[in-house]
Design a protein around this motif. Structure first.
Motif, PDB file in Angstrom:
ATOM      1  N   PRO A 105     108.836  45.552  27.215  1.00 39.17           N
ATOM      2  CA  PRO A 105     109.560  44.725  28.201  1.00 39.17           C
ATOM      3  C   PRO A 105     109.440  45.333  29.601  1.00 39.17           C
ATOM      4  CG  PRO A 105     110.965  45.320  26.324  1.00 39.17           C
ATOM      5  CD  PRO A 105     109.712  46.088  26.172  1.00 39.17           C
ATOM      6  N   PRO A 106     109.382  44.501  30.630  1.00 39.09           N
ATOM      7  CA  PRO A 106     109.253  45.033  31.992  1.00 39.09           C
ATOM      8  C   PRO A 106     110.463  45.870  32.397  1.00 39.09           C
ATOM      9  CG  PRO A 106     109.641  42.653  32.030  1.00 39.09           C
ATOM     10  CD  PRO A 106     109.407  43.029  30.606  1.00 39.09           C
ATOM     11  N   LEU A 107     110.213  46.838  33.272  1.00 40.53           N
ATOM     12  CA  LEU A 107     111.316  47.632  33.813  1.00 40.53           C
ATOM     13  C   LEU A 107     111.956  46.877  34.972  1.00 40.53           C
ATOM     14  CD1 LEU A 107     109.220  49.790  32.557  1.00 40.53           C
ATOM     15  CD2 LEU A 107     110.686  51.436  33.723  1.00 40.53           C
ATOM     16  N   ALA A 108     113.149  47.343  35.371  1.00 43.80           N
ATOM     17  CA  ALA A 108     113.803  46.773  36.552  1.00 43.80           C
ATOM     18  C   ALA A 108     114.418  47.926  37.324  1.00 43.80           C
ATOM     19  CB  ALA A 108     114.862  45.773  36.130  1.00 43.80           C
ATOM     20  N   VAL A 109     114.567  47.758  38.626  1.00 39.10           N
ATOM     21  CA  VAL A 109     115.137  48.805  39.462  1.00 39.10           C
ATOM     22  C   VAL A 109     116.618  48.500  39.694  1.00 39.10           C
ATOM     23  CG1 VAL A 109     115.061  49.922  41.730  1.00 39.10           C
ATOM     24  CG2 VAL A 109     112.937  49.198  40.608  1.00 39.10           C
ATOM     25  N   ASP A 110     117.455  49.507  39.459  1.00 38.80           N
ATOM     26  CA  ASP A 110     118.869  49.387  39.819  1.00 38.80           C
ATOM     27  C   ASP A 110     118.987  49.745  41.302  1.00 38.80           C
ATOM     28  OD1 ASP A 110     121.517  49.708  40.355  1.00 38.80           O
ATOM     29  OD2 ASP A 110     121.959  50.976  38.607  1.00 38.80           O
ATOM     30  N   PRO A 111     119.233  48.736  42.163  1.00 37.16           N
ATOM     31  CA  PRO A 111     119.196  49.004  43.619  1.00 37.16           C
ATOM     32  C   PRO A 111     120.253  50.011  44.064  1.00 37.16           C
ATOM     33  CG  PRO A 111     119.885  46.733  43.162  1.00 37.16           C
ATOM     34  CD  PRO A 111     119.535  47.336  41.847  1.00 37.16           C
ATOM     35  N   ASP A 112     121.311  50.150  43.279  1.00 33.09           N
ATOM     36  CA  ASP A 112     122.335  51.121  43.669  1.00 33.09           C
ATOM     37  C   ASP A 112     121.853  52.552  43.493  1.00 33.09           C
ATOM     38  OD1 ASP A 112     124.019  49.082  44.301  1.00 33.09           O
ATOM     39  OD2 ASP A 112     124.950  49.014  42.297  1.00 33.09           O
ATOM     40  N   ARG A 113     120.965  52.740  42.480  1.00 33.01           N
ATOM     41  CA  ARG A 113     120.484  54.106  42.251  1.00 33.01           C
ATOM     42  C   ARG A 113     119.201  54.428  43.027  1.00 33.01           C
ATOM     43  NH1 ARG A 113     120.769  55.079  35.916  1.00 33.01           N
ATOM     44  NH2 ARG A 113     121.169  52.849  35.804  1.00 33.01           N
ATOM     45  N   CYS A 114     118.443  53.392  43.447  1.00 40.35           N
ATOM     46  CA  CYS A 114     117.206  53.629  44.197  1.00 40.35           C
ATOM     47  C   CYS A 114     117.546  54.182  45.584  1.00 40.35           C
ATOM     48  CB  CYS A 114     116.401  52.331  44.333  1.00 40.35           C
ATOM     49  SG  CYS A 114     114.912  52.529  45.341  1.00 40.35           S
ATOM     50  N   ARG A 115     116.981  55.368  45.900  1.00 39.47           N
ATOM     51  CA  ARG A 115     117.260  55.979  47.201  1.00 39.47           C
ATOM     52  C   ARG A 115     116.164  55.656  48.222  1.00 39.47           C
ATOM     53  NH1 ARG A 115     120.486  60.696  46.241  1.00 39.47           N
ATOM     54  NH2 ARG A 115     121.781  60.214  44.446  1.00 39.47           N
ATOM     55  N   GLY A 116     115.163  54.898  47.795  1.00 38.43           N
ATOM     56  CA  GLY A 116     114.085  54.542  48.727  1.00 38.43           C
ATOM     57  C   GLY A 116     113.151  55.686  49.036  1.00 38.43           C
ATOM     58  N   CYS A 117     113.000  56.655  48.092  1.00 39.10           N
ATOM     59  CA  CYS A 117     112.179  57.843  48.380  1.00 39.10           C
ATOM     60  C   CYS A 117     110.682  57.561  48.199  1.00 39.10           C
ATOM     61  CB  CYS A 117     112.589  59.001  47.472  1.00 39.10           C
ATOM     62  SG  CYS A 117     112.124  58.763  45.742  1.00 39.10           S
ATOM     63  N   LYS A 118     110.338  56.445  47.551  1.00 39.97           N
ATOM     64  CA  LYS A 118     108.949  56.011  47.339  1.00 39.97           C
ATOM     65  C   LYS A 118     108.157  56.903  46.386  1.00 39.97           C
ATOM     66  CE  LYS A 118     108.175  53.382  51.578  1.00 39.97           C
ATOM     67  NZ  LYS A 118     107.289  53.187  52.736  1.00 39.97           N
ATOM     68  N   ALA A 119     108.831  57.759  45.623  1.00 37.28           N
ATOM     69  CA  ALA A 119     108.101  58.589  44.648  1.00 37.28           C
ATOM     70  C   ALA A 119     107.351  57.708  43.663  1.00 37.28           C
ATOM     71  CB  ALA A 119     109.069  59.509  43.905  1.00 37.28           C
ATOM     72  N   CYS A 120     107.965  56.587  43.261  1.00 37.21           N
ATOM     73  CA  CYS A 120     107.340  55.687  42.281  1.00 37.21           C
ATOM     74  C   CYS A 120     106.096  55.018  42.846  1.00 37.21           C
ATOM     75  CB  CYS A 120     108.351  54.621  41.829  1.00 37.21           C
ATOM     76  SG  CYS A 120     109.053  53.653  43.191  1.00 37.21           S
ATOM     77  N   MET A 121     106.014  54.894  44.173  1.00 38.52           N
ATOM     78  CA  MET A 121     104.867  54.227  44.797  1.00 38.52           C
ATOM     79  C   MET A 121     103.600  55.078  44.689  1.00 38.52           C
ATOM     80  SD  MET A 121     106.458  51.537  45.907  1.00 38.52           S
ATOM     81  CE  MET A 121     105.308  50.731  47.000  1.00 38.52           C
ATOM     82  N   LYS A 122     103.779  56.380  44.399  1.00 38.90           N
ATOM     83  CA  LYS A 122     102.611  57.276  44.360  1.00 38.90           C
ATOM     84  C   LYS A 122     101.677  56.981  43.200  1.00 38.90           C
ATOM     85  CE  LYS A 122     104.767  61.157  46.727  1.00 38.90           C
ATOM     86  NZ  LYS A 122     105.514  62.393  46.506  1.00 38.90           N
ATOM     87  N   VAL A 123     102.163  56.275  42.161  1.00 35.73           N
ATOM     88  CA  VAL A 123     101.292  55.998  41.015  1.00 35.73           C
ATOM     89  C   VAL A 123     100.333  54.845  41.294  1.00 35.73           C
ATOM     90  CG1 VAL A 123     102.995  56.905  39.374  1.00 35.73           C
ATOM     91  CG2 VAL A 123     102.889  54.437  39.811  1.00 35.73           C
TER      92      VAL A 123
END
Lengths: 190, 579
Positions: B521-539
């Motif tokens: 199943p697809p993942l989803a981002v919890d906007p309250d926990r996302c700090r906007g650090c963009k670490a996930c964008m590195k992949v």
């Protein structure tokens, strides 16, 4: 009859090859001379993909060049902007309103242009459709391609609806047939 | 019955109709589907060879045994096959032998755009070039006739547009030529110097006979129209010429080696202007000029790079183009990327993080060179990663060896990586090789290979283990990791690059597009926990977007691999795989 040129454009993985297969099947059964050209391999991996379909009494070139397309059937909005120069002066752009971000936008090296649909509508004859919503209504987000074929079929008035339905029956697996027929009708009646 | 056939499908149909019994190939865009479609005919034995050289040698053996035989390859594959091809030209054939080489002008899926016609000239082999699917089918049959009539392997040259375009083809029945009896004939088939000297004389006689044939064959066709303009052309360019100048006179060449002389001279005399239209190099033009035949335009008009089209010909000839509207804003490019869930993504994220020098290879993992991973330093040809890593580390020493790796896929390893590994052991290398084993030949669209345990016809066979080959080659440090576990992958790479010995890490996980690999199943981002650090964008995942300072997941693309969740220090990703 003069040659008609159609382009199917989209993002690798969106199912454009099934759309061109359906189109090729229908046009062959109508007795036209038909040529199709598509690109396989590396560019299919999430890249910009294009299929050319041409039909008439006698077709020479398998590709469509700038200013030659009678119809562009676009699976994605940015791809509509990319390929609009291929549309004939009196051609029609049929575009999905779905947006899929390309890697330069994901990495922040570029931004996804704003107001594409408005700009294109000012430049050319455009019909926009939320094909993803209609595909989901039909039962699967994967049916975007068949929804869009439905949209195109309405324009190609020289071909009876029964020919399209028959081509879908011959092309999709039986267990997905009902869903795809629904997707086709939703596109055709949009 | 008329059917819409892909050029490659039509070549396979031609093989079937011509009574071909043996097909051996290595996949390569744009040639791959020929062999896949050929495998669909029960009457044709078809297989994937580990590389093009083995494929040609096998087909030469089948021809010697008396059968009509065949290989298909892409243009760069012919470089690998060139060794047997040049001498097979001397030996000739018993059963007909046809080799198809598919060029890729414009490099849709290739590392160069070499022009295969030079090989036909250099190896002194007849070469036919079809324009569309119907000619693909017809020319295969003509090529077998030429092969047997002139005792020579025959080449069939296609290009991306011919291979991957479809047109209507009338289907014919198969003929079933009897096997030609095998007779021992060392004078012909043992290419030792004393025999080869005699065979070379035969080759020259054969070329003379083929040159005479080229003057009269209907493969080379004159279509007289308006004589103000006369085009000399072949292949897909013929169709562009007919599209742009339907009234003009045309000399359509189907046999492109050897080329006719008098036929071309006679054509040139009938028209006011002679224009040669050919993609890539000026092979026809140079031939005409060498024989003193007038050419009024050729490479000076069209250049020698990329594909041509009807508009490119119109433009070069000074004819008005169809009007085209322009989108007046920059449209971001859409380069190909690794698919969502691709097992290579985890590995390249680690390589990018470690900032290693990566000697790369040919396959989907070449995409590791693109942004944002930017993890690949070099790509040359099939198998080059291992040899290059050896030379690179020999010159720069152990310190460089601790900062570099070779990266090669499972199929490419079987194609031409094994000898590279033998060399590492033999010549005391300290290089580290990562074999990316995704259990399939990926980029060309999922072909079986010697590691997968299945043949082209889907019969079970012995699955060769890459670790066994490496150990048998003298590599003592061999280990296996799962790239989905980025921490374990990183630890393994750190250990092996530090070792004072050659080492191989097999990075193993099946391609995400294989039918048996089920999407989660697809993942989803919890906007309250996302700090906007963009670490996930590195992949560099096409399913992750970043808007208004937060990451989000495109649920229509995500397959739930969870690499993004491994990157996130704040637990913002929910669902998908438990990790």
């Amino acid at each position: 009859m003069k040659t008609t040129s159609i382009m199917i454009v989209g993002v690798g993985g969106q199912g454009t090859l099934l759309a061109s297969k359906l189109l090729g099947n229908v046009l062959t059964q109508q007795g036209y001379d038909v040529k199709l050209s598509e690109v396989h391999g590396m560019s299919q991996r999430g890249g910009s993909v294009v299929t050319y379909v041409r039909y008439g009494d006698r077709v020479y070139s398998p590709i469509v060049d700038e200013g030659e397309a009678d119809y562009i059937l676009s699976f994605e909005l940015l791809e509509s902007a990319r390929w609009i120069s291929y549309l004939k002066q009196d051609g029609v752009l049929l575009t999905n309103t779905q947006k899929t971000w390309p890697m330069p936008v994901i990495t922040g090296a570029a931004s996804y242009p704003e107001g594409i649909l408005e700009k294109l509508s000012a430049m050319a004859d455009v019909q926009a459709v939320d094909a993803l919503a209609l595909a989901e209504q039909a039962g699967s987000p994967k049916a975007v391609n068949v929804v869009l074929i439905g949209v195109l079929s309405r324009r190609m008035s020289d071909i009876p609806e029964s020919a399209w339905l028959q081509a879908i029956e011959q092309t999709v697996p039986p267990r997905f047939l009902e869903m795809n027929l629904k997707a086709f009708r939703l596109g055709r009646e949009f | 019955m008329k059917k819409l056939l892909l050029g490659n499908q039509a070549v396979a149909r031609g093989l079937y109709e011509a009574g071909c019994r043996f097909v051996s190939s290595y996949p390569g865009t744009p040639s791959t589907e020929i062999t896949e479609f050929a495998a669909g005919y029960d009457e044709v034995y078809a297989e994937w060879a580990p590389n093009e050289k083995v494929a040609v040698e096998s087909a030469v053996g089948a021809s010697l045994a008396g059968a009509r035989s065949f290989c298909a390859m892409k243009h760069v594959g012919f470089n690998v096959a060139a060794d047997p091809m040049f001498t097979a030209s001397y030996s000739g054939v018993n059963g007909g032998l046809v080799v198809c080489v598919a060029d890729d002008p414009g490099m849709h899926s290739s590392q160069n755009e070499q022009d295969s016609r030079h090989y036909a000239v250099a190896a002194k082999l007849p070469m036919l070039e079809p324009s569309d699917s119907r000619e693909c089918r017809d020319f295969v049959k003509r090529a077998y006739e030429l092969s047997e009539q002139f005792d020579t392997p025959a080449l069939l040259r296609t290009c991306t547009r011919v291979a991957h375009s479809q047109c209507l083809v009338e289907l014919h029945d198969r003929v079933e030529p009897a096997l030609k009896p095998y007779e021992k004939n060392p004078r012909k088939n043992v290419a030792a110097p004393a025999n080869a000297v005699l065979r070379h004389a035969e080759v020259e006689k054969r070329m003379d006979a083929l040159r005479a044939f080229a003057e009269t064959t209907d493969l080379n066709r004159e279509e007289m129209g308006d004589t103000a303009l006369g085009f000399v052309t072949s292949g897909t360019c013929y169709l562009y010429v007919k599209e742009a100048f339907p009234e003009a006179s045309v000399m359509k060449l189907g046999l492109i080696n050897p080329l006719p002389v008098e036929k071309l001279r006679a054509f040139a005399e009938k028209v006011d202007r002679v224009i040669v239209v050919e993609e890539l190099d000026g092979v026809i033009e140079r031939h005409m000029r060498m024989h003193g035949i007038r050419v009024d335009g050729g490479k000076d008009l069209f250049g020698c790079q990329g594909e041509l089209s009807q508009n490119k010909i119109r433009r070069a000839m000074g004819v008005a183009l169809p009007q085209a509207r322009r989108y007046d804003e920059a449209v971001p490019g859409r380069p190909p990327v690794m698919c969502p869930g691709c097992p290579h993504r985890g590995l390249f994220t680690v390589l990018s993080k470690l900032k290693l020098t990566v000697l790369g290879d040919i396959g989907c993992y070449t995409l590791g060179s693109g942004a944002p991973l930017n993890a690949v330093d070099s790509v040359l040809c099939m198998g080059a990663s291992i040899g290059m890593a050896h030379g690179f580390t020999k010159i720069l020493g152990e310190e460089a060896a601790r900062r570099s790796v070779a990266v090669i896929g499972d199929s490419t390893f079987m194609h031409s990586g094994i000898t590279g590994v033998v060399n590492l052991a033999y010549n005391k290398s300290v290089a580290t090789v990562l074999v990316l084993d995704n259990s399939i030949t990926g980029m060309t669209g999922h072909q079986q290979n010697p590691t997968t345990g299945l043949t082209l016809k889907n019969e079970p066979t012995y699955p060769i283990k890459i670790e066994d080959i490496c150990r048998a080659s003298g590599i003592e440090r061999v280990r296996v990791v799962d790239p989905q576990d980025m921490a374990a992958t990183e630890a393994a790479i750190q250990e092996e690059i530090a070792a004072d010995a050659p080492s191989v890490i097999i990075v193993r996980r099946p391609c995400a597009l294989l039918k048996y690999v089920k999407a989660k199943p697809p993942l989803a981002v919890d906007p309250d926990r996302c700090r906007g650090c963009k670490a996930c964008m590195k992949v560099g995942c096409p399913a992750i977007r970043f808007t208004d300072g937060k990451a989000s997941v495109d649920a229509t693309l995500c397959v739930g691999c969870g690499l993004c969740a491994q990157m996130c220090k704040f637990g913002a990703f929910e669902g998908g795989e438990d990790k």
